[in-house]
Enzyme design. Structure first.
Site, PDB file in Angstrom:
ATOM      1  N   LYS A 252       0.803  -1.228   0.000  1.00 28.16           N
ATOM      2  CA  LYS A 252       0.000   0.000   0.000  1.00 28.16           C
ATOM      3  C   LYS A 252       0.837   1.281   0.000  1.00 28.16           C
ATOM      4  CE  LYS A 252      -4.503  -1.211   1.893  1.00 28.16           C
ATOM      5  NZ  LYS A 252      -5.452  -1.041   2.994  1.00 28.16           N
TER       6      LYS A 252
ATOM      7  N   ASP B 168     -10.100   3.770   1.364  1.00 25.15           N
ATOM      8  CA  ASP B 168     -10.347   3.223   2.712  1.00 25.15           C
ATOM      9  C   ASP B 168     -11.035   4.232   3.632  1.00 25.15           C
ATOM     10  OD1 ASP B 168      -9.442   0.609   2.512  1.00 25.15           O
ATOM     11  OD2 ASP B 168      -7.374   1.107   3.049  1.00 25.15           O
TER      12      ASP B 168
HETATM   13  N1  NAP Z   1     -13.032  -3.294   7.070  1.00 23.68           N
HETATM   14  C1  NAP Z   1     -12.174  -2.939   6.130  1.00 23.68           C
HETATM   15  O1  NAP Z   1     -12.524  -2.644   4.982  1.00 23.68           O
HETATM   16  C2  NAP Z   1     -10.719  -2.841   6.452  1.00 23.68           C
HETATM   17  C3  NAP Z   1      -9.853  -2.138   5.593  1.00 23.68           C
HETATM   18  C4  NAP Z   1      -8.493  -2.053   5.923  1.00 23.68           C
HETATM   19  C5  NAP Z   1      -8.028  -2.679   7.068  1.00 23.68           C
HETATM   20  N2  NAP Z   1      -8.907  -3.375   7.855  1.00 23.68           N
HETATM   21  C6  NAP Z   1      -8.435  -4.027   9.090  1.00 23.68           C
HETATM   22  O2  NAP Z   1      -7.860  -3.034   9.917  1.00 23.68           O
HETATM   23  C7  NAP Z   1      -6.845  -3.599  10.739  1.00 23.68           C
HETATM   24  C8  NAP Z   1      -5.602  -2.721  10.651  1.00 23.68           C
HETATM   25  O3  NAP Z   1      -5.059  -2.813   9.366  1.00 23.68           O
HETATM   26  P1  NAP Z   1      -3.816  -1.908   8.899  1.00 23.68           P
HETATM   27  O4  NAP Z   1      -3.569  -2.227   7.482  1.00 23.68           O
HETATM   28  O5  NAP Z   1      -4.015  -0.508   9.298  1.00 23.68           O
HETATM   29  O6  NAP Z   1      -2.628  -2.523   9.806  1.00 23.68           O
HETATM   30  P2  NAP Z   1      -1.224  -1.858  10.178  1.00 23.68           P
HETATM   31  O7  NAP Z   1      -0.868  -0.785   9.208  1.00 23.68           O
HETATM   32  O8  NAP Z   1      -0.293  -3.001  10.375  1.00 23.68           O
HETATM   33  O9  NAP Z   1      -1.487  -1.136  11.599  1.00 23.68           O
HETATM   34  C9  NAP Z   1      -1.683  -1.904  12.749  1.00 23.68           C
HETATM   35  C10 NAP Z   1      -2.152  -1.007  13.891  1.00 23.68           C
HETATM   36  O10 NAP Z   1      -2.492  -1.853  15.004  1.00 23.68           O
HETATM   37  C11 NAP Z   1      -1.729  -1.467  16.146  1.00 23.68           C
HETATM   38  N3  NAP Z   1      -1.434  -2.668  16.950  1.00 23.68           N
HETATM   39  C12 NAP Z   1      -1.113  -3.902  16.488  1.00 23.68           C
HETATM   40  N4  NAP Z   1      -0.950  -4.755  17.513  1.00 23.68           N
HETATM   41  C13 NAP Z   1      -1.165  -4.045  18.652  1.00 23.68           C
HETATM   42  C14 NAP Z   1      -1.150  -4.363  20.037  1.00 23.68           C
HETATM   43  N5  NAP Z   1      -0.884  -5.603  20.461  1.00 23.68           N
HETATM   44  N6  NAP Z   1      -1.443  -3.387  20.921  1.00 23.68           N
HETATM   45  C15 NAP Z   1      -1.735  -2.127  20.520  1.00 23.68           C
HETATM   46  N7  NAP Z   1      -1.759  -1.760  19.202  1.00 23.68           N
HETATM   47  C16 NAP Z   1      -1.479  -2.704  18.295  1.00 23.68           C
HETATM   48  C17 NAP Z   1      -0.480  -0.830  15.567  1.00 23.68           C
HETATM   49  O11 NAP Z   1       0.109  -0.024  16.554  1.00 23.68           O
HETATM   50  P3  NAP Z   1       1.670   0.411  16.435  1.00 23.68           P
HETATM   51  O12 NAP Z   1       1.670   1.607  15.531  1.00 23.68           O
HETATM   52  O13 NAP Z   1       2.054   0.708  17.804  1.00 23.68           O
HETATM   53  O14 NAP Z   1       2.397  -0.767  15.840  1.00 23.68           O
HETATM   54  C18 NAP Z   1      -1.071  -0.049  14.396  1.00 23.68           C
HETATM   55  O15 NAP Z   1      -1.698   1.133  14.836  1.00 23.68           O
HETATM   56  C19 NAP Z   1      -6.654  -5.028  10.237  1.00 23.68           C
HETATM   57  O16 NAP Z   1      -7.377  -5.907  11.080  1.00 23.68           O
HETATM   58  C20 NAP Z   1      -7.292  -5.014   8.858  1.00 23.68           C
HETATM   59  O17 NAP Z   1      -7.815  -6.278   8.471  1.00 23.68           O
HETATM   60  C21 NAP Z   1     -10.225  -3.452   7.577  1.00 23.68           C
END
Ligand code: NAP
Length: 287
Positions: free
Chosen positions: A70, A106
């Site tokens: 991305k 998004d």
């Molecule tokens: N519904 C939809 O259409 C849609 C679209 C996109 C994404 N999503 C979902 O959204 C979620 C996030 O996706 P993403 O692409 O944004 O992921 P990402 O870029 O990897 O970001 C992960 C986020 O989660 C936090 N995190 C992870 N583990 C943690 C923990 N144990 N404690 C506290 N914070 C934690 C991270 O914090 P740090 O910054 O501290 O690492 C970061 O803010 C996923 O589940 C994805 O499937 C859904």
């Protein structure tokens, strides 16, 4: 039916096997009688540039982009729409005679999904969990929609950077809060919208949540964008608190609908997309 004139669309990422996008987009193509097909293509990180040359060479009409491409894809496209350049990430690409333009649907998808459930967001106070890819897109779109935003992220510096970028773009103040229980509880108490855009609660960590029922209230709308599983621990806790819950399906469908609109200029049939995603989840025993 696939013909000699079929336009091809694809999701690129790694992994892509579990994606619901092929089911969702092929259902729309069929419903609207479009001679188009959508496939999921696994593209390892190091092959992204080659894959984009392939997109041009093969005339693939449009892409969705997921993890881990991305952010890196933004640097190798011909142009970025404002939706992608502000966020610094791309989830949709349109190919116009070899010119590749990146978009990000998004954030707008998340806002559309929420507004469909609870009405206009302008003037509401939201706490957003996360500062990763999805959270970044959502933060920009929430503030654009007139929301008063507080960001909570484990890595504070990422939240600070995001808040500063959003403030610079819109000229409005974005608040920050830590993820420890007490601080988060205070912020949630004052909010009328809570959005989880972290991976917390996502399979396999289905019993994780940053906030529990005692920290939420009846007037709160709680949206978890995680959709694997659909009923996350956060949403179960929110229900116990009497709060209104919105799962991640709406955003999934709306970001897909907006991508379809970018590619075709046509309005997407939301009900068809929703139905296709639910059917696919049921087939996998996930609904
Ligand atoms: N519904 C939809 O259409 C849609 C679209 C996109 C994404 N999503 C979902 O959204 C979620 C996030 O996706 P993403 O692409 O944004 O992921 P990402 O870029 O990897 O970001 C992960 C986020 O989660 C936090 N995190 C992870 N583990 C943690 C923990 N144990 N404690 C506290 N914070 C934690 C991270 O914090 P740090 O910054 O501290 O690492 C970061 O803010 C996923 O589940 C994805 O499937 C859904």
């Amino acid at each position: 039916m696939i013909s000699g004139k079929t336009k091809l669309f694809a999701l690129i990422g790694d992994p892509v096997e579990q994606s619901l996008s092929p089911a969702m987009h092929n259902a729309v193509f069929k419903a609207l009688g479009l001679d188009c097909a959508y496939v999921a293509l696994r593209v390892p990180k190091v092959m992204l540039a080659d894959a984009m040359a392939g997109v041009r060479a093969l005339g693939i009409a449009g892409l969705n982009v997921t993890h881990p491409h991305k952010v890196s894809i933004a640097g190798i496209l011909d142009e970025l729409d404002e939706s992608a350049s502000s966020v610094g990430a791309v989830n949709t690409v349109k190919n116009e005679r070899g010119k590749l333009t990146g978009f990000n649907t998004d954030g707008a998808g998340a806002v559309r999904a929420l507004e469909r459930e609870v009405g206009k967001l302008a003037g509401r106070r939201a706490v957003l969990f996360g500062a990763g890819g999805a959270a970044r897109a959502i933060a920009f779109s929430l503030v654009q929609a007139g929301v008063e935003l507080t960001i909570a992220n484990r890595t504070a510096v990422k939240a600070q950077v995001l808040a500063a970028e959003v403030e610079r773009k819109f000229g409005t103040k974005v608040a920050l809060v830590g993820i420890e229980r007490r601080a988060l509880g205070e912020a949630v108490k004052r909010a009328d919208l809570l959005i989880n855009a972290t991976t917390i609660g996502m399979r396999p960590n289905v019993n994780q949540t940053l906030v529990t029922a005692d920290m939420m209230h009846r007037g709160l709308v709680v949206n978890d964008i995680v959709y694997e599983p659909l009923q996350t621990k956060l949403l179960r806790e929110a229900k116990r608190a009497g709060a209104r819950t919105v799962n991640g399906l709406g955003m999934l469908v709306q970001q897909g609908a907006l991508a379809f609109e970018v590619w075709t200029g046509k309005r997407a049939p939301i009900k068809v997309m929703e139905g296709a995603v639910k059917r696919e989840l049921r087939r996998r025993g996930r609904l």
